[in-house]
Design an enzyme around this catalytic site. Structure first.
Site, PDB file in Angstrom:
ATOM      1  N   GLN A   1      31.764  -3.227 -15.054  1.00  0.00           N
ATOM      2  CA  GLN A   1      33.169  -2.812 -15.059  1.00  0.00           C
ATOM      3  C   GLN A   1      33.933  -3.455 -16.217  1.00  0.00           C
ATOM      4  O   GLN A   1      34.776  -2.819 -16.855  1.00  0.00           O
ATOM      5  CB  GLN A   1      33.821  -3.202 -13.737  1.00  0.00           C
ATOM      6  CG  GLN A   1      33.431  -2.336 -12.559  1.00  0.00           C
ATOM      7  CD  GLN A   1      33.852  -0.891 -12.729  1.00  0.00           C
ATOM      8  OE1 GLN A   1      33.010  -0.025 -12.959  1.00  0.00           O
ATOM      9  NE2 GLN A   1      35.134  -0.628 -12.639  1.00  0.00           N
TER      10      GLN A   1
ATOM     11  N   GLY B   1      32.514   1.473 -20.771  1.00  0.00           N
ATOM     12  CA  GLY B   1      31.528   2.429 -21.272  1.00  0.00           C
ATOM     13  C   GLY B   1      30.385   1.778 -22.009  1.00  0.00           C
ATOM     14  O   GLY B   1      29.268   2.312 -22.035  1.00  0.00           O
TER      15      GLY B   1
ATOM     16  N   PHE C   1       2.429  -0.257  -6.429  1.00  0.00           N
ATOM     17  CA  PHE C   1       3.501  -1.055  -7.050  1.00  0.00           C
ATOM     18  C   PHE C   1       2.999  -2.447  -7.461  1.00  0.00           C
ATOM     19  O   PHE C   1       3.681  -3.451  -7.247  1.00  0.00           O
ATOM     20  CB  PHE C   1       4.710  -1.199  -6.111  1.00  0.00           C
ATOM     21  CG  PHE C   1       5.185   0.086  -5.504  1.00  0.00           C
ATOM     22  CD1 PHE C   1       5.395   1.210  -6.280  1.00  0.00           C
ATOM     23  CD2 PHE C   1       5.423   0.172  -4.131  1.00  0.00           C
ATOM     24  CE1 PHE C   1       5.839   2.400  -5.708  1.00  0.00           C
ATOM     25  CE2 PHE C   1       5.868   1.353  -3.562  1.00  0.00           C
ATOM     26  CZ  PHE C   1       6.074   2.477  -4.355  1.00  0.00           C
TER      27      PHE C   1
ATOM     28  N   SER D   1       6.384  -3.871   3.546  1.00  0.00           N
ATOM     29  CA  SER D   1       6.818  -5.073   4.244  1.00  0.00           C
ATOM     30  C   SER D   1       6.027  -5.357   5.521  1.00  0.00           C
ATOM     31  O   SER D   1       5.904  -6.503   5.941  1.00  0.00           O
ATOM     32  CB  SER D   1       8.318  -4.967   4.582  1.00  0.00           C
ATOM     33  OG  SER D   1       9.093  -4.938   3.395  1.00  0.00           O
TER      34      SER D   1
ATOM     35  N   GLU E   1       7.636 -17.212  -3.132  1.00  0.00           N
ATOM     36  CA  GLU E   1       8.009 -16.058  -3.936  1.00  0.00           C
ATOM     37  C   GLU E   1       9.496 -15.720  -3.738  1.00  0.00           C
ATOM     38  O   GLU E   1      10.222 -15.451  -4.702  1.00  0.00           O
ATOM     39  CB  GLU E   1       7.152 -14.851  -3.564  1.00  0.00           C
ATOM     40  CG  GLU E   1       7.496 -13.589  -4.368  1.00  0.00           C
ATOM     41  CD  GLU E   1       6.725 -12.364  -3.909  1.00  0.00           C
ATOM     42  OE1 GLU E   1       6.900 -11.293  -4.517  1.00  0.00           O
ATOM     43  OE2 GLU E   1       5.953 -12.474  -2.927  1.00  0.00           O
TER      44      GLU E   1
ATOM     45  N   GLU F   1      16.517  -5.385   4.900  1.00  0.00           N
ATOM     46  CA  GLU F   1      16.479  -5.140   6.336  1.00  0.00           C
ATOM     47  C   GLU F   1      15.380  -5.965   7.022  1.00  0.00           C
ATOM     48  O   GLU F   1      15.587  -6.569   8.077  1.00  0.00           O
ATOM     49  CB  GLU F   1      16.264  -3.644   6.603  1.00  0.00           C
ATOM     50  CG  GLU F   1      17.413  -2.752   6.156  1.00  0.00           C
ATOM     51  CD  GLU F   1      17.439  -2.484   4.661  1.00  0.00           C
ATOM     52  OE1 GLU F   1      18.423  -1.906   4.185  1.00  0.00           O
ATOM     53  OE2 GLU F   1      16.472  -2.869   3.956  1.00  0.00           O
TER      54      GLU F   1
ATOM     55  N   THR G   1       2.365  -5.392  -9.789  1.00  0.00           N
ATOM     56  CA  THR G   1       2.857  -5.972 -11.036  1.00  0.00           C
ATOM     57  C   THR G   1       1.696  -6.445 -11.896  1.00  0.00           C
ATOM     58  O   THR G   1       0.786  -7.101 -11.407  1.00  0.00           O
ATOM     59  CB  THR G   1       3.803  -7.141 -10.742  1.00  0.00           C
ATOM     60  OG1 THR G   1       4.904  -6.665  -9.958  1.00  0.00           O
ATOM     61  CG2 THR G   1       4.350  -7.751 -12.023  1.00  0.00           C
TER      62      THR G   1
ATOM     63  N   GLU H   1       0.830  -1.200   0.000  1.00  0.00           N
ATOM     64  CA  GLU H   1       0.000   0.000   0.000  1.00  0.00           C
ATOM     65  C   GLU H   1       0.867   1.255   0.000  1.00  0.00           C
ATOM     66  O   GLU H   1       2.070   1.190   0.300  1.00  0.00           O
ATOM     67  CB  GLU H   1      -0.913  -0.004   1.228  1.00  0.00           C
ATOM     68  CG  GLU H   1      -1.868  -1.193   1.246  1.00  0.00           C
ATOM     69  CD  GLU H   1      -2.859  -1.159   2.385  1.00  0.00           C
ATOM     70  OE1 GLU H   1      -3.827  -1.922   2.321  1.00  0.00           O
ATOM     71  OE2 GLU H   1      -2.665  -0.364   3.332  1.00  0.00           O
ATOM     72  N   PRO H   2       0.297   2.404  -0.334  1.00  0.00           N
ATOM     73  CA  PRO H   2       1.084   3.646  -0.318  1.00  0.00           C
ATOM     74  C   PRO H   2       1.708   3.936   1.044  1.00  0.00           C
ATOM     75  O   PRO H   2       2.770   4.549   1.135  1.00  0.00           O
ATOM     76  CB  PRO H   2       0.052   4.718  -0.691  1.00  0.00           C
ATOM     77  CG  PRO H   2      -0.993   3.993  -1.479  1.00  0.00           C
ATOM     78  CD  PRO H   2      -1.067   2.630  -0.856  1.00  0.00           C
TER      79      PRO H   2
END
Length: 406
Positions: free
Chosen positions: A362, A366, A184, A160, A268, A393, A186, A155-156
């Protein structure tokens, strides 16, 4: 002068890294010839139906709906799902799903798997907890690629901390009325059905229920979200304004939705770990190919010791994470896994992908900063893996609390 494109792998041309997972399977106790058959079948589908179009789909910001129908006909959408609902589970296990994930990663676009396989998180709660009527209504159409289903948890106000979600469903007469927002989501713009977590009781995990909400119901509105990565996967903010639902749209018992959500999270996170391993191998493959062809100081990059060390270290990290992923997959299949394992593995896999993608960039130099390389695309997508499905976290704290108390 920086090249504007990378050397492209010609289908069928034998490069060392292109068969890395093939060789892994051949040496692993978890895979056999049936997994090889899945690999070859999905590989042909990807080369024919996906690889030639993925750049355009990334630019369009979504997958065509007909891809779902084609993937269903190829047996991709139904792998591991019960035959009674249109899937094929007999003789298949989680390692067949891993093999399929590896092949779907070859185009180097994480949004492909996220969106094409979004039913992998939206459908299981219905199959695990829903009524027979609900299963009959939803599962066959989803597994045939005719309908798309999304999972709506975040939700907004938070992600988590699922137990604190605020979207609410209230009983009015014989109907439930839903108000709130999800963020968000999917496949949220293309979804026909939404598996939605709402609050039907008091605070905390004991007051959460799951509902199936048809996306075309009055009161449902959607807003497209632009993103750093996973561009071919449409993502949405979804709003519910007095959305009326019949009681048969509830998935499982009232106030028992949290268990279904948590059970979904374990599989998941395991799937995300496998996806990270597969994408990391794509990065290593491009880095090796570039190092073999790009010359500096009169010799190919791969002839420089510092580059060889970097490539070997990338392979070390991938193989170590794949071994843990396979081990936990076996525990999951045998019913021996624990939430702390899934949480720590997800952190390991996402940090591994971030490190491998960085080192691949790396090596490419470029060229990795120019749109058109798989490394450039994957490097933009590393953060969504580290955040989605539970942030690093939260995952480590979950593991710490289970393993060490507190």
């Amino acid at each position: 002068m920086i090249p504007t494109s990378l050397p492209r792998i010609i289908p069928g041309e034998a490069f060392f890294l292109q068969t890395a997972f093939d060789r892994w399977r051949a040496r692993s106790p978890f895979y056999d010839e049936s997994h090889e058959a899945v690999a070859q079948s999905v590989r042909r589908f990807v080369e024919r139906e996906i690889a030639p179009h993925i750049d355009r789909w990334e630019a369009d910001g979504e997958l065509p709906r007909e891809l779902h129908v084609k993937a269903a006909a190829a047996g991709i959408l139904g792998l591991g799902y019960p035959e009674e609902w249109g899937g094929h589970a007999q003789g298949f296990d989680i390692f067949h799903n891993f093999t399929q994930s590896e092949e779907l990663a070859r185009p180097g676009a994480g949004g492909l798997t996220a969106s094409l396989m979004t039913h992998g998180i939206g459908l299981p709660p219905i199959l695990a907890m829903g009524s027979d009527e609900l299963k009959r209504r939803v599962a066959p159409a989803v597994l045939a690629g005719e309908k798309i289903i999304s999972l709506c948890i975040t939700e907004p106000s938070g992600g988590s901390d699922v137990a604190a979600l605020k979207t609410r469903a209230e009983k009015r007469g014989n109907h439930w009325v839903v108000n709130g927002s999800k963020m968000f989501i999917t496949s949220g713009m293309r979804a026909d059905w939404l598996t939605v977590a709402v609050r039907t009781g008091g605070p905390g995990m004991g007051g959460i229920s799951l509902f199936l909400i048809e996306a075309d119901r009055p009161g449902v509105s959607r807003t497209r979200l632009d993103k750093m990565g996973w561009r071919c996967s449409d993502t949405a903010a979804i709003h519910f304004d007095d959305v009326e639902l019949p009681p048969e749209n509830m998935i499982g018992p009232e106030n028992a939705g949290f268990l279904g959500i948590m059970r979904n999270f374990n599989s998941e996170r395991l799937g995300m770990a496998m996806g990270c391993c597969a994408m990391a191998r794509v990065c290593l493959e491009e880095a090796v190919l570039w190092a073999q062809q790009r010359e500096t100081f009169g010799k190919p990059l791969v002839k420089h010791q510092s580059i060889r060390i970097k490539l070997a270290d990338m392979a070390r990290q991938i193989d170590a994470t794949q071994a843990w992923t396979d081990q936990l997959a076996w525990q999951h299949r045998e019913g021996r896994g624990q939430p702390a394992d899934y949480a720590m593995l997800k952190v390991q896999a996402t940090r591994m992908l971030e490190a491998v993608a960085r080192d691949a960039a790396q090596v490419l130099g470029g060229a990795s900063y120019i749109t058109g390389s798989k490394v450039e695309r994957i490097y933009r997508e590393v953060r969504v893996n580290a955040i989605g499905g539970g942030s690093e976290e939260i995952m480590l704290d979950l593991a710490g609390r289970q393993l060490f108390g507190g």
